[in-house]
Motif scaffolding. Structure first.
Motif, PDB file in Angstrom:
ATOM      1  N   TRP A 137      40.520  82.212  43.405  1.00  0.00           N
ATOM      2  CA  TRP A 137      40.596  80.835  43.974  1.00  0.00           C
ATOM      3  C   TRP A 137      39.239  79.916  43.429  1.00  0.00           C
ATOM      4  O   TRP A 137      39.958  78.206  43.212  1.00  0.00           O
ATOM      5  CB  TRP A 137      41.369  80.705  45.401  1.00  0.00           C
TER       6      TRP A 137
ATOM      7  N   MET B 173      40.124  76.264  41.201  1.00  0.00           N
ATOM      8  CA  MET B 173      39.431  74.969  42.242  1.00  0.00           C
ATOM      9  C   MET B 173      38.842  75.305  41.073  1.00  0.00           C
ATOM     10  O   MET B 173      38.944  73.279  40.754  1.00  0.00           O
ATOM     11  CB  MET B 173      39.256  75.393  42.797  1.00  0.00           C
TER      12      MET B 173
ATOM     13  N   THR C 264      40.549  73.877  38.201  1.00  0.00           N
ATOM     14  CA  THR C 264      41.704  72.276  38.729  1.00  0.00           C
ATOM     15  C   THR C 264      40.523  71.276  38.425  1.00  0.00           C
ATOM     16  O   THR C 264      41.037  70.127  38.270  1.00  0.00           O
ATOM     17  CB  THR C 264      42.203  72.907  40.139  1.00  0.00           C
ATOM     18  N   PHE C 265      39.143  71.360  39.053  1.00  0.00           N
ATOM     19  CA  PHE C 265      38.596  69.888  38.905  1.00  0.00           C
ATOM     20  C   PHE C 265      38.197  69.719  37.172  1.00  0.00           C
ATOM     21  O   PHE C 265      38.357  68.775  37.018  1.00  0.00           O
ATOM     22  CB  PHE C 265      36.494  70.543  39.511  1.00  0.00           C
TER      23      PHE C 265
ATOM     24  N   ILE D 144      41.223  68.024  36.278  1.00  0.00           N
ATOM     25  CA  ILE D 144      41.412  66.708  36.482  1.00  0.00           C
ATOM     26  C   ILE D 144      40.132  65.449  35.604  1.00  0.00           C
ATOM     27  O   ILE D 144      40.441  64.704  34.788  1.00  0.00           O
ATOM     28  CB  ILE D 144      40.847  66.329  37.932  1.00  0.00           C
ATOM     29  N   GLY D 145      39.376  66.346  35.611  1.00  0.00           N
ATOM     30  CA  GLY D 145      37.825  65.296  34.426  1.00  0.00           C
ATOM     31  C   GLY D 145      38.499  64.891  33.532  1.00  0.00           C
ATOM     32  O   GLY D 145      38.424  64.135  33.038  1.00  0.00           O
TER      33      GLY D 145
ATOM     34  N   SER E  45      41.821  64.720  31.900  1.00  0.00           N
ATOM     35  CA  SER E  45      42.266  64.317  32.370  1.00  0.00           C
ATOM     36  C   SER E  45      42.433  62.130  32.933  1.00  0.00           C
ATOM     37  O   SER E  45      42.841  61.386  31.769  1.00  0.00           O
ATOM     38  CB  SER E  45      43.530  64.253  33.344  1.00  0.00           C
TER      39      SER E  45
ATOM     40  N   HIS F  43      47.992  64.828  29.908  1.00  0.00           N
ATOM     41  CA  HIS F  43      48.308  65.115  31.408  1.00  0.00           C
ATOM     42  C   HIS F  43      49.077  65.895  31.902  1.00  0.00           C
ATOM     43  O   HIS F  43      49.399  66.168  32.930  1.00  0.00           O
ATOM     44  CB  HIS F  43      48.894  63.519  31.792  1.00  0.00           C
TER      45      HIS F  43
ATOM     46  N   ASP G 177      48.007  69.087  32.885  1.00  0.00           N
ATOM     47  CA  ASP G 177      46.787  68.422  33.744  1.00  0.00           C
ATOM     48  C   ASP G 177      48.348  69.040  35.302  1.00  0.00           C
ATOM     49  O   ASP G 177      47.997  70.129  35.684  1.00  0.00           O
ATOM     50  CB  ASP G 177      46.535  67.894  34.011  1.00  0.00           C
ATOM     51  N   LEU G 178      48.831  67.789  35.296  1.00  0.00           N
ATOM     52  CA  LEU G 178      50.597  68.631  35.536  1.00  0.00           C
ATOM     53  C   LEU G 178      50.478  69.695  36.612  1.00  0.00           C
ATOM     54  O   LEU G 178      51.051  69.753  37.414  1.00  0.00           O
ATOM     55  CB  LEU G 178      51.512  67.586  35.681  1.00  0.00           C
TER      56      LEU G 178
ATOM     57  N   ILE H 227      48.516  71.834  38.442  1.00  0.00           N
ATOM     58  CA  ILE H 227      48.598  70.692  39.935  1.00  0.00           C
ATOM     59  C   ILE H 227      48.938  71.641  40.895  1.00  0.00           C
ATOM     60  O   ILE H 227      48.798  72.093  42.003  1.00  0.00           O
ATOM     61  CB  ILE H 227      48.457  69.355  40.125  1.00  0.00           C
ATOM     62  N   PHE H 228      50.650  72.350  40.235  1.00  0.00           N
ATOM     63  CA  PHE H 228      51.944  72.910  40.603  1.00  0.00           C
ATOM     64  C   PHE H 228      51.031  74.365  40.616  1.00  0.00           C
ATOM     65  O   PHE H 228      51.814  75.172  41.500  1.00  0.00           O
ATOM     66  CB  PHE H 228      52.795  72.649  39.887  1.00  0.00           C
TER      67      PHE H 228
ATOM     68  N   PHE I  28      48.243  76.242  40.582  1.00  0.00           N
ATOM     69  CA  PHE I  28      47.270  75.975  41.321  1.00  0.00           C
ATOM     70  C   PHE I  28      47.894  76.754  42.531  1.00  0.00           C
ATOM     71  O   PHE I  28      46.969  77.606  43.135  1.00  0.00           O
ATOM     72  CB  PHE I  28      46.009  75.200  41.312  1.00  0.00           C
ATOM     73  N   PRO I  29      47.748  76.567  43.500  1.00  0.00           N
ATOM     74  CA  PRO I  29      48.700  76.475  45.340  1.00  0.00           C
ATOM     75  C   PRO I  29      49.497  77.395  44.545  1.00  0.00           C
ATOM     76  O   PRO I  29      49.596  78.133  45.592  1.00  0.00           O
ATOM     77  CB  PRO I  29      48.448  75.021  45.476  1.00  0.00           C
TER      78      PRO I  29
END
Lengths: 203, 129
Positions: free
Chosen positions: A63, A67, A70-71, A74-75, A77, A184, A187-188, A191-192, A194-195
């Motif tokens: 994880w 993570m 994920t960064f 997001i960067g 985007s 984007h 990326d979206l 976002i789902f 990952f968790p």
């Protein structure tokens, strides 16, 4: 002798939709993508609900790498939307810097993902190990393919495609906007993902 | 116009920062000792807020045309129907004592169906002919 055909509404908005055609086209495409990933997320929920036991992604997946990814996404985007803003300010040089960073973030994401996959293969954590691992590889693999697709488009717009700026700057800006919409969305989805895959406990 | 874009850029950076914070928060919540369902709800809420920020600001959905909202509404309807189909298919398990909504499920044997008899409880012994 070749006839010059003018493609309508690639810059101006259509009176009936209020949108230029590419934008409506990309949003319709994204709607189909929502259905695709929605089906996979629904499958995940049902497979998990129906299973007697479920592996914990938190324990068997890395994880921390996810993570970091994920960064990175997001960067990317942020840099993508900045590249569009640079064109709005008529600054091609700045656009190239931000789009270059977006492309590099895409490369970074794939490198981190390949490190993660390699570790899984080394430890024998293959799709045939469990339903969880099968859906993990399916969802992250499909998402990875989407990242590659976005990078191909972004790479083209950064390189040869940027020549359009000299002749049709507004059309080129619109192209960056719709490429950004897709990026984007990718990326979206992450976002789902990952968790859902990396953080939820098993049962 | 340039000034307006400069303001927008600042907003993009703030949204980016909020997304980073949201990611850290997601990981932190995952380490909390809470019930599985509570953990899932918190994770989904944080992910939804993050996706709301991405769609609203980066994808400019807050200032989009009506047609785009209509397309997305139609997509949402199809998603709900699709998930509904999955749930009902999952719940429709003949022979199980309880369906997904905790309603006792009746089991219909071919013999019952052939003679038009009423369905009987799945827990009853099976007929052997």
């Amino acid at each position: 002798m070749s006839a010059h055909i003018e493609i309508p509404y690639n810059v101006d908005e259509r009176p009936d939709t209020g949108l230029y055609n590419a934008k409506l086209g990309v949003w319709l495409f994204l709607a189909s993508e929502v259905m695709l990933f929605g089906a996979l997320f629904s499958s995940y929920v049902l497979l998990r609900t129906g299973a007697d036991s479920w592996e914990s992604g938190h324990q068997i997946l890395n994880w921390k790498l996810a993570m970091l990814n994920t960064f990175v996404l997001i960067g990317s985007s942020v840099t993508m939307v900045m590249s569009w803003s640079a064109l709005k300010m008529k600054n091609l040089a700045k656009f190239k810097v931000y789009m270059g960073l977006t492309f590099l973030c895409g490369v970074g994401f794939l490198v981190i993902k390949s490190i993660e996959y390699h570790a899984k293969f080394e430890h024998g954590l293959l799709p045939n190990r469990s339903t969880f691992m099968a859906i993990y590889f399916t969802m992250t693999g499909l998402h990875g393919l989407h990242v590659i697709g976005g990078m191909i488009v972004n790479g083209y717009l950064l390189g040869p495609g940027s020549k359009m700026w000299l002749t049709e700057p507004q059309r080129f800006t619109n192209r960056i906007e719709v490429a950004g919409l897709y990026w984007h969305f990718v990326d979206l989805v992450w976002i789902f993902l990952f968790p859902t895959l990396y953080l939820l406990p098993g049962k | 116009m340039s000034e307006a874009i400069q303001k927008q850029i600042k907003l993009y950076l703030i949204i980016g920062l909020a997304l980073f914070v949201g990611t850290v928060l997601t990981v932190w919540v995952a380490d909390l000792k809470v019930a599985i369902m509570t953990g899932i709800v918190i994770a989904v809420v944080i992910a939804s807020i993050k996706s709301f920020l991405v769609a609203g600001y980066f994808m400019h959905l807050f200032h989009e045309r009506k047609l785009i909202y209509q397309v997305l509404l139609l997509t949402a309807v199809f998603i709900v129907v699709m998930i509904g189909l999955f749930i009902f298919a999952f719940g429709d398990q003949q022979g199980a004592h309880h369906g997904i909504f905790n309603v006792p499920v009746k089991h219909v044997t071919p013999a019952d169906a052939g003679h038009g008899a009423a369905a009987h409880d799945a827990s009853a012994p099976a007929h052997h002919e």
